[in-house]
Design a protein around this motif. Structure first.
Motif, PDB file in Angstrom:
ATOM      1  N   ILE A 163     -10.605   1.091  -2.424  1.00  0.00           N
ATOM      2  CA  ILE A 163      -9.319   1.171  -1.714  1.00  0.00           C
ATOM      3  C   ILE A 163      -8.448   0.002  -2.202  1.00  0.00           C
ATOM      4  CG2 ILE A 163      -8.188   1.123   0.563  1.00  0.00           C
ATOM      5  CD1 ILE A 163     -10.045   3.474   0.488  1.00  0.00           C
ATOM      6  N   PHE A 181      -4.833  -2.297  -1.914  1.00  0.00           N
ATOM      7  CA  PHE A 181      -3.822  -2.643  -0.907  1.00  0.00           C
ATOM      8  C   PHE A 181      -2.847  -3.701  -1.425  1.00  0.00           C
ATOM      9  CE2 PHE A 181      -8.023  -4.406   0.045  1.00  0.00           C
ATOM     10  CZ  PHE A 181      -7.813  -5.769  -0.088  1.00  0.00           C
ATOM     11  N   SER A 238      -8.121  -5.142  -4.111  1.00  0.00           N
ATOM     12  CA  SER A 238      -8.874  -3.921  -3.863  1.00  0.00           C
ATOM     13  C   SER A 238     -10.244  -4.269  -3.299  1.00  0.00           C
ATOM     14  CB  SER A 238      -8.997  -3.102  -5.142  1.00  0.00           C
ATOM     15  OG  SER A 238      -9.550  -3.900  -6.161  1.00  0.00           O
ATOM     16  N   VAL A 240      -3.183  -1.182   4.706  1.00  0.00           N
ATOM     17  CA  VAL A 240      -4.636  -1.035   4.805  1.00  0.00           C
ATOM     18  C   VAL A 240      -5.160  -2.124   5.737  1.00  0.00           C
ATOM     19  CG1 VAL A 240      -6.804  -1.217   3.521  1.00  0.00           C
ATOM     20  CG2 VAL A 240      -4.861  -0.001   2.516  1.00  0.00           C
ATOM     21  N   GLY A 282      -5.087  -8.074   2.661  1.00  0.00           N
ATOM     22  CA  GLY A 282      -4.630  -6.840   3.316  1.00  0.00           C
ATOM     23  C   GLY A 282      -3.329  -7.072   4.070  1.00  0.00           C
ATOM     24  N   ASN A 312      -6.606   3.238   5.693  1.00  0.00           N
ATOM     25  CA  ASN A 312      -5.419   3.118   4.838  1.00  0.00           C
ATOM     26  C   ASN A 312      -4.261   3.967   5.339  1.00  0.00           C
ATOM     27  OD1 ASN A 312      -6.654   5.485   4.303  1.00  0.00           O
ATOM     28  ND2 ASN A 312      -6.703   5.276   2.074  1.00  0.00           N
TER      29      ASN A 312
END
Ligand code: SF4
Length: 406
Positions: A382, A384, A373, A3, A367, A12
Motif C-alpha cells: 500500500i 501513501f 509504502s 491511508v 501516513g 486506504n
C-alpha cells in the motif's frame, strides 16, 4: 483518499480534513485510527543530545558518530517505519556490522516466517472478502485490535461470491481464552479454552478429522465445529498473539491442522500483525538475507536467537531504536538491559524510551506527515502520501543522512 497507519490493515479509504494541525472532519476512520491522527497534536519530542536540546542536524551527527564508534550495535524497532526507511535501516546495519531485529521477534515472527517461506498457505484479505466462507479468529480480538477487519474484509462485507454476507454465506468461529468484544459478536461460535490450551485443542480437532472421539468436555460442539470447517469452499485462519505465544516453538501443530484440513478443502492463514509495517520489514530482510529477523552483520550474515532483542540487549554496547518503545513495552529484564547502554531513538512521539535516550531525533508521522509504502498484514503493498506538511524529517531522511555521515 488518505491511508491510516494505525494498524496493519492500512485502510486506504480514509477521508480527513485538517485545519492547520486540527482534525475537522474524518470519514471511515475507526477509533484506533482516529487516535493515530490525533497524535499529530500530542506531545512531540525535541531533538536532544546528552539531555540537552539541540538542532536535528547536531542530533543526527552525534548518532552517526556513536554508531561509527560502537563495537556491537543493535538496531531495533522498524515495524512502524515505511519500506523505504526499513531498506535504509538494513543498509545501515550492514555498514555498521550491527545486529538488526524487529518486533516480530517477540510476537508473530514464527507464523510470518512460515508464510514467507511458503510452509503454510496464505492469501489476500480481498480473497477472504470475496470467497472466505469459513473463518477462524484464533487468540485474537479483531474488534479491538483491528477494528475494521471484520467490516472491511472478513465477516460482515458482501463478497464477489458471497453476496449474502455473514447472515447466510459466512460462518466464523472465535477460539480464545476470554470472552472479548469479538466473542460477543460471534457468541454462538465462541470456543473458550484455558490459557495455553491451543495445542490440546488442535489435537482434539485433528482427532475429529481422523474419525476419533475428541478428548474435550463438549464433544458434540467440537464435532459440529469440525463438520462446518470441513465443508468450507475457502477458509481462513487469523492467528493472533494468543496463539503465537501459546504455540511458541510448536508452530508445526498449526501447520499440521492446516495441512490436514487442506486434504479435502482450502484454508489460508493470515496473521493478525499489529504494527502497520512489520510484514514489510520481515519481507525486506528475508529478501536480503534469507531471514525475517534476528540477523547479525558482524561477520557476513548470521542468524539466531542470540540476535533477538531479548538476548542482544544483554550483549550490545549501543542500541538504536526506530519507531518503537521497548523500555515500556518489553518485559522489565529486557528494558533494564537496554537502559544500561547508550540509546539513540528516532520516534514521532515522546515515550519512556525517548526519555532515557542519549540522542533523540524526532521524526514525521508516516501516513500523515511522511509518505512511502508498506505491506499490509496479508503482504499487499500500500502506498501513501503525506497529508500535512511536517517540521520533522521522515525516518528515511534521517537514516539517509546518518548513512552519509558514517
Ligand atoms: S482498522 Fe487499522 S488501519 Fe483501519 S482505520 Fe482502524 S486503525 Fe486505521
Amino acid at each position: 483518499m488518505a491511508v491510516c497507519t494505525g494498524c496493519s490493515l492500512l485502510c486506504n479509504d480514509i477521508e480527513v480534513s485538517i485545519d492547520g494541525r486540527r482534525i475537522t472532519r474524518t470519514k471511515n476512520l475507526c477509533r484506533k485510527g482516529f487516535g493515530r491522527y490525533r497524535s499529530l497534536t500530542s506531545d512531540r519530542p525535541v531533538p536532544r543530545v546528552d539531555g540537552k536540546q539541540t538542532g536535528i542536524d547536531e542530533a543526527i551527527s552525534r548518532a552517526a558518530e556513536m554508531l561509527r564508534n560502537a563495537r556491537r550495535p543493535l538496531l531495533f524497532g522498524w515495524s512502524c517505519s515505511t519500506l523505504e526507511a526499513q531498506r535504509k535501516g538494513i543498509e545501515l546495519a550492514r555498514r555498521t556490522r550491527a545486529i538488526i531485529d524487529d518486533t516480530s521477534s517477540i510476537c508473530q515472527g514464527e507464523i510470518v516466517d512460515m508464510i514467507i517461506r511458503r510452509d503454510i498457505p496464505s492469501c489476500t484479505l480481498d480473497d477472504v472478502r470475496n470467497y472466505g466462507d469459513t473463518l477462524i479468529f484464533w487468540g485474537c480480538d479483531p474488534s479491538s485490535s483491528h477494528p475494521r477487519h471484520m467490516s472491511r474484509f472478513s465477516y460482515f462485507p458482501r463478497g464477489e461470491k458471497l453476496q449474502r454476507g455473514h447472515e447466510e454465506d459466512r460462518t466464523a468461529f472465535l477460539i480464545d481464552i476470554r470472552a472479548s468484544p469479538t466473542a460477543k459478536i460471534l457468541a454462538g461460535n465462541f470456543v473458550q479454552i484455558p490459557p495455553g490450551g491451543d495445542a490440546d485443542l488442535i489435537d482434539a480437532m485433528l482427532a475429529v478429522l481422523d474419525g476419533k472421539i475428541p478428548k474435550v468436555r463438549d464433544k458434540k460442539a467440537m464435532i459440529s465445529m469440525m463438520n462446518t470447517l470441513k465443508k468450507a469452499d475457502m477458509g481462513a485462519i487469523f492467528p493472533g498473539l494468543g496463539l503465537a505465544y501459546s504455540l511458541r516453538g510448536r508452530m508445526d501443530r498449526l501447520k499440521a491442522l492446516v495441512d490436514r484440513l487442506n486434504e479435502t478443502t482450502r484454508y489460508n492463514v493470515i496473521p493478525m500483525v499489529g504494527h502497520y509495517n512489520m510484514r514489510g520489514f520481515n519481507q525486506l530482510l528475508f529478501d536480503e538475507t534469507g531471514f525475517i529477523n534476528r540477523v547479525s552483520f558482524a561477520d557476513g550474515v548470521d542468524h539466531g536467537p542470540m540476535y533477538s532483542v531479548v538476548e542482544a540487549s544483554e550483549s550490545c554496547d549501543l542500541a538504536m531504536i526506530v519507531g518503537s518503545d521497548p523500555i515500556s513495552s518489553l518485559p522489565a529484564g529486557i528494558a533494564k538491559a537496554l537502559a544500561r547502554v547508550p540509546l539513540i531513538t528516532l520516534d514521532p512521539h515522546r515515550t519512556l524510551t525517548t526519555e532515557l535516550s542519549r540522542v533523540v531525533i524526532p521524526t514525521a508521522l508516516s501516513g500523515i506527515e511522511a509518505g512511502g509504502s508498506a505491506l499490509r498484514m496479508d503482504g499487499v503493498r500500500i502506498e501513501f502520501d503525506p497529508i500535512v506538511k511536517s517540521e520533522y524529517p521522515s525516518d528515511e531522511e534521517v537514516l539517509t543522512r546518518i548513512l552519509e555521515e558514517i
